[in-house]
Structures are given as structure tokens and as C-alpha cells.
Design a protein around this motif. Structure first.
Motif, PDB file in Angstrom:
ATOM      1  N   LEU A   1     -90.266  32.193  66.869  1.00  0.00           N
ATOM      2  CA  LEU A   1     -89.865  31.801  65.514  1.00  0.00           C
ATOM      3  C   LEU A   1     -90.613  30.555  65.041  1.00  0.00           C
ATOM      4  O   LEU A   1     -91.067  30.491  63.890  1.00  0.00           O
ATOM      5  CB  LEU A   1     -88.356  31.570  65.455  1.00  0.00           C
ATOM      6  CG  LEU A   1     -87.495  32.821  65.576  1.00  0.00           C
ATOM      7  CD1 LEU A   1     -86.017  32.446  65.640  1.00  0.00           C
ATOM      8  CD2 LEU A   1     -87.757  33.774  64.425  1.00  0.00           C
ATOM      9  N   ILE A   2     -90.757  29.570  65.921  1.00  0.00           N
ATOM     10  CA  ILE A   2     -91.510  28.361  65.561  1.00  0.00           C
ATOM     11  C   ILE A   2     -92.965  28.726  65.282  1.00  0.00           C
ATOM     12  O   ILE A   2     -93.571  28.234  64.322  1.00  0.00           O
ATOM     13  CB  ILE A   2     -91.404  27.303  66.681  1.00  0.00           C
ATOM     14  CG1 ILE A   2     -89.991  26.728  66.717  1.00  0.00           C
ATOM     15  CG2 ILE A   2     -92.427  26.193  66.494  1.00  0.00           C
ATOM     16  CD1 ILE A   2     -89.713  25.859  67.929  1.00  0.00           C
ATOM     17  N   GLY A   3     -93.522  29.598  66.099  1.00  0.00           N
ATOM     18  CA  GLY A   3     -94.905  30.030  65.889  1.00  0.00           C
ATOM     19  C   GLY A   3     -95.096  30.747  64.573  1.00  0.00           C
ATOM     20  O   GLY A   3     -96.067  30.502  63.850  1.00  0.00           O
ATOM     21  N   LEU A   4     -94.164  31.633  64.225  1.00  0.00           N
ATOM     22  CA  LEU A   4     -94.261  32.333  62.943  1.00  0.00           C
ATOM     23  C   LEU A   4     -94.136  31.357  61.779  1.00  0.00           C
ATOM     24  O   LEU A   4     -94.875  31.459  60.789  1.00  0.00           O
ATOM     25  CB  LEU A   4     -93.190  33.422  62.855  1.00  0.00           C
ATOM     26  CG  LEU A   4     -93.388  34.624  63.762  1.00  0.00           C
ATOM     27  CD1 LEU A   4     -92.179  35.550  63.692  1.00  0.00           C
ATOM     28  CD2 LEU A   4     -94.666  35.371  63.407  1.00  0.00           C
ATOM     29  N   ALA A   5     -93.224  30.398  61.892  1.00  0.00           N
ATOM     30  CA  ALA A   5     -93.074  29.404  60.832  1.00  0.00           C
ATOM     31  C   ALA A   5     -94.318  28.524  60.728  1.00  0.00           C
ATOM     32  O   ALA A   5     -94.768  28.187  59.640  1.00  0.00           O
ATOM     33  CB  ALA A   5     -91.832  28.541  61.086  1.00  0.00           C
ATOM     34  N   ALA A   6     -94.891  28.176  61.880  1.00  0.00           N
ATOM     35  CA  ALA A   6     -96.052  27.282  61.883  1.00  0.00           C
ATOM     36  C   ALA A   6     -97.326  27.980  61.424  1.00  0.00           C
ATOM     37  O   ALA A   6     -98.336  27.317  61.203  1.00  0.00           O
ATOM     38  CB  ALA A   6     -96.246  26.677  63.263  1.00  0.00           C
ATOM     39  N   LEU A   7     -97.290  29.300  61.262  1.00  0.00           N
ATOM     40  CA  LEU A   7     -98.452  29.972  60.684  1.00  0.00           C
ATOM     41  C   LEU A   7     -98.635  29.578  59.223  1.00  0.00           C
ATOM     42  O   LEU A   7     -99.752  29.563  58.719  1.00  0.00           O
ATOM     43  CB  LEU A   7     -98.311  31.494  60.810  1.00  0.00           C
ATOM     44  CG  LEU A   7     -98.449  32.059  62.215  1.00  0.00           C
ATOM     45  CD1 LEU A   7     -98.155  33.550  62.209  1.00  0.00           C
ATOM     46  CD2 LEU A   7     -99.827  31.794  62.787  1.00  0.00           C
ATOM     47  N   VAL A   8     -97.535  29.254  58.551  1.00  0.00           N
ATOM     48  CA  VAL A   8     -97.620  28.856  57.142  1.00  0.00           C
ATOM     49  C   VAL A   8     -97.279  27.385  56.930  1.00  0.00           C
ATOM     50  O   VAL A   8     -97.541  26.838  55.868  1.00  0.00           O
ATOM     51  CB  VAL A   8     -96.712  29.735  56.255  1.00  0.00           C
ATOM     52  CG1 VAL A   8     -97.199  31.161  56.242  1.00  0.00           C
ATOM     53  CG2 VAL A   8     -95.271  29.678  56.715  1.00  0.00           C
ATOM     54  N   LEU A   9     -96.681  26.744  57.921  1.00  0.00           N
ATOM     55  CA  LEU A   9     -96.344  25.322  57.852  1.00  0.00           C
ATOM     56  C   LEU A   9     -97.296  24.555  58.771  1.00  0.00           C
ATOM     57  O   LEU A   9     -98.004  25.150  59.561  1.00  0.00           O
ATOM     58  CB  LEU A   9     -94.896  25.105  58.307  1.00  0.00           C
ATOM     59  CG  LEU A   9     -93.824  25.790  57.464  1.00  0.00           C
ATOM     60  CD1 LEU A   9     -92.475  25.667  58.145  1.00  0.00           C
ATOM     61  CD2 LEU A   9     -93.786  25.205  56.074  1.00  0.00           C
ATOM     62  N   PRO A  10     -97.304  23.222  58.688  1.00  0.00           N
ATOM     63  CA  PRO A  10     -98.170  22.470  59.603  1.00  0.00           C
ATOM     64  C   PRO A  10     -97.738  22.658  61.047  1.00  0.00           C
ATOM     65  O   PRO A  10     -96.556  22.610  61.359  1.00  0.00           O
ATOM     66  CB  PRO A  10     -97.975  21.011  59.180  1.00  0.00           C
ATOM     67  CG  PRO A  10     -97.257  21.035  57.893  1.00  0.00           C
ATOM     68  CD  PRO A  10     -96.602  22.365  57.748  1.00  0.00           C
ATOM     69  N   GLY A  11     -98.704  22.907  61.892  1.00  0.00           N
ATOM     70  CA  GLY A  11     -98.414  23.057  63.303  1.00  0.00           C
ATOM     71  C   GLY A  11     -99.250  24.151  63.933  1.00  0.00           C
ATOM     72  O   GLY A  11     -99.862  24.956  63.237  1.00  0.00           O
ATOM     73  N   PRO A  12     -99.270  24.201  65.240  1.00  0.00           N
ATOM     74  CA  PRO A  12    -100.075  25.180  65.973  1.00  0.00           C
ATOM     75  C   PRO A  12     -99.357  26.525  66.079  1.00  0.00           C
ATOM     76  O   PRO A  12     -98.737  26.843  67.096  1.00  0.00           O
ATOM     77  CB  PRO A  12    -100.266  24.519  67.335  1.00  0.00           C
ATOM     78  CG  PRO A  12     -99.056  23.661  67.494  1.00  0.00           C
ATOM     79  CD  PRO A  12     -98.672  23.205  66.108  1.00  0.00           C
ATOM     80  N   GLY A  13     -99.408  27.331  65.028  1.00  0.00           N
ATOM     81  CA  GLY A  13     -98.652  28.574  64.968  1.00  0.00           C
ATOM     82  C   GLY A  13     -99.045  29.600  66.010  1.00  0.00           C
ATOM     83  O   GLY A  13     -98.185  30.148  66.707  1.00  0.00           O
ATOM     84  N   LEU A  14    -100.347  29.895  66.120  1.00  0.00           N
ATOM     85  CA  LEU A  14    -100.763  30.910  67.072  1.00  0.00           C
ATOM     86  C   LEU A  14    -100.478  30.499  68.504  1.00  0.00           C
ATOM     87  O   LEU A  14    -100.098  31.328  69.328  1.00  0.00           O
ATOM     88  CB  LEU A  14    -102.262  31.212  66.910  1.00  0.00           C
ATOM     89  CG  LEU A  14    -102.621  32.126  65.745  1.00  0.00           C
ATOM     90  CD1 LEU A  14    -104.132  32.272  65.638  1.00  0.00           C
ATOM     91  CD2 LEU A  14    -101.980  33.482  65.901  1.00  0.00           C
ATOM     92  N   LEU A  15    -100.633  29.221  68.794  1.00  0.00           N
ATOM     93  CA  LEU A  15    -100.378  28.779  70.168  1.00  0.00           C
ATOM     94  C   LEU A  15     -98.894  28.856  70.525  1.00  0.00           C
ATOM     95  O   LEU A  15     -98.535  29.247  71.636  1.00  0.00           O
ATOM     96  CB  LEU A  15    -100.925  27.369  70.366  1.00  0.00           C
ATOM     97  CG  LEU A  15    -102.447  27.287  70.266  1.00  0.00           C
ATOM     98  CD1 LEU A  15    -102.902  25.848  70.294  1.00  0.00           C
ATOM     99  CD2 LEU A  15    -103.108  28.072  71.371  1.00  0.00           C
ATOM    100  N   ALA A  16     -98.024  28.508  69.582  1.00  0.00           N
ATOM    101  CA  ALA A  16     -96.591  28.638  69.836  1.00  0.00           C
ATOM    102  C   ALA A  16     -96.205  30.113  69.962  1.00  0.00           C
ATOM    103  O   ALA A  16     -95.365  30.475  70.794  1.00  0.00           O
ATOM    104  CB  ALA A  16     -95.785  27.965  68.729  1.00  0.00           C
ATOM    105  N   LEU A  17     -96.839  30.965  69.163  1.00  0.00           N
ATOM    106  CA  LEU A  17     -96.581  32.398  69.239  1.00  0.00           C
ATOM    107  C   LEU A  17     -97.022  32.952  70.592  1.00  0.00           C
ATOM    108  O   LEU A  17     -96.300  33.740  71.212  1.00  0.00           O
ATOM    109  CB  LEU A  17     -97.325  33.099  68.104  1.00  0.00           C
ATOM    110  CG  LEU A  17     -96.887  34.478  67.696  1.00  0.00           C
ATOM    111  CD1 LEU A  17     -95.411  34.524  67.372  1.00  0.00           C
ATOM    112  CD2 LEU A  17     -97.696  34.939  66.502  1.00  0.00           C
TER     113      LEU A  17
END
Length: 162
Positions: free
Chosen positions: A38-54
Motif C-alpha cells: 500500500l505504501i508503495g502504491l501510494a508512493a508511486l504518485v506521492l513523494p517516496g520510493p514507490g517501486l522499491l516499497a512495492l
């Protein structure tokens, strides 16, 4: 049809070469895995390392679910390709570090919460809402981004000949 030992899944069986976790470890793994997804999906559009969290979330869920193992490889390849692309040139590295620094500085600004400036067009309650809770998450995102940039440089950037 006879199944190989890897395909059979009776209670407590081998799953992808490992024993499936049970009890509290399984529940904790599921909660952590889904939270990271969930954090990864949110971070794909918000600041943060989305793909890495995913990738991290799918890696945790891959211990429980076969579908997560199937999804992990393409997402992991995409994340590593993006990391390698982000450190290909010095200008890309500088831009990435600048973005991480901006996140940290915005987090500090958000936490300090200076008075509403005269140019602010909205009501004063809309000026930097959230205080240190938002500021801390921005600072942590910037620090995580910087750490991932350093990791990407060390892992993917070709070493210069001495």
C-alpha cells in the motif's frame, strides 16, 4: 498425475524451497507485506520510493502467496531499471539528490510552521497543515531517497577506470 515435492502443498509443506510460516509470523508477514504494498502504491504518485516499497512488499508476500512470487520478478526488474537509469549521468544524480534535499527542507519548513505569509491566497488554516507529523514524513522520504540514490550509485553506476 504425480506432483513433484515442490508442487505438493499439504499442511506445513515446502513452498518455493522454504517452509511456509505459520501462526504469529504469518500474520506479521501478511500485515507488513500488505502495508509495504500500500505504501508503495501510494508512493508511486506521492513523494517516496514507490517501486522499491512495492518490491519489498511483494517480497514479503511472496513467502505466503504464489501470485506474489509471479508479480515480484517484473516489478523488481522495473525498479532496478529505474534505479539504473536514475544514476546513468552526473546530472541525473545531482537532480536526484536535489530532489531529496528539497524534500528534507520542505519537511523542516512544515515542522517549524512559520507564520502565514501575506501572499498566501487561502485561509490561514490551509497554510502547511499537519505540522511535524507531515514534516517528519517528508524528512524521512528525503533521507530514504538519498539512501536509495547512494545504493543505486554503488550498485548500478559503472566504475570509472582509475
Amino acid at each position: 498425475m504425480v506432483q513433484s515435492p515442490r508442487q505438493r502443498r499439504p499442511h506445513g509443506s515446502v513452498f518455493a524451497g522454504r517452509t511456509r510460516p505459520r501462526g504469529a509470523r504469518r500474520i506479521i508477514g501478511l500485515v507488513v507485506g500488505w502495508l509495504l504494498v500500500l505504501i508503495g502504491l501510494a508512493a508511486l504518485v506521492l513523494p517516496g520510493p514507490g517501486l522499491l516499497a512495492l518490491v519489498a512488499g511483494l517480497a514479503v508476500l511472496a513467502q505466503q502467496y504464489e501470485w506474489a512470487r509471479r508479480w515480484l520478478q517484473p516489478v523488481k526488474q522495473r525498479a532496478f531499471a529505474a534505479a539504473a537509469q536514475g544514476v546513468r549521468t552526473r546530472s541525473a544524480i545531482a537532480l536526484s539528490f536535489t530532489g531529496a534535499l528539497v524534500l528534507v527542507l520542505l519537511g523542516l519548513l512544515w515542522g517549524v510552521n512559520p507564520p502565514v505569509p501575506g501572499w498566501w491566497p487561502l485561509d490561514g488554516r490551509w497554510w502547511l497543515p499537519g505540522g511535524w507529523s507531515v514534516g517528519t514524513s517528508l524528512i524521512l522520504s528525503g533521507l530514504l531517497a538519498a539512501a536509495f540514490i547512494v545504493y543505486s550509485i554503488r550498485r548500478f553506476r559503472p566504475q570509472m577506470d582509475a
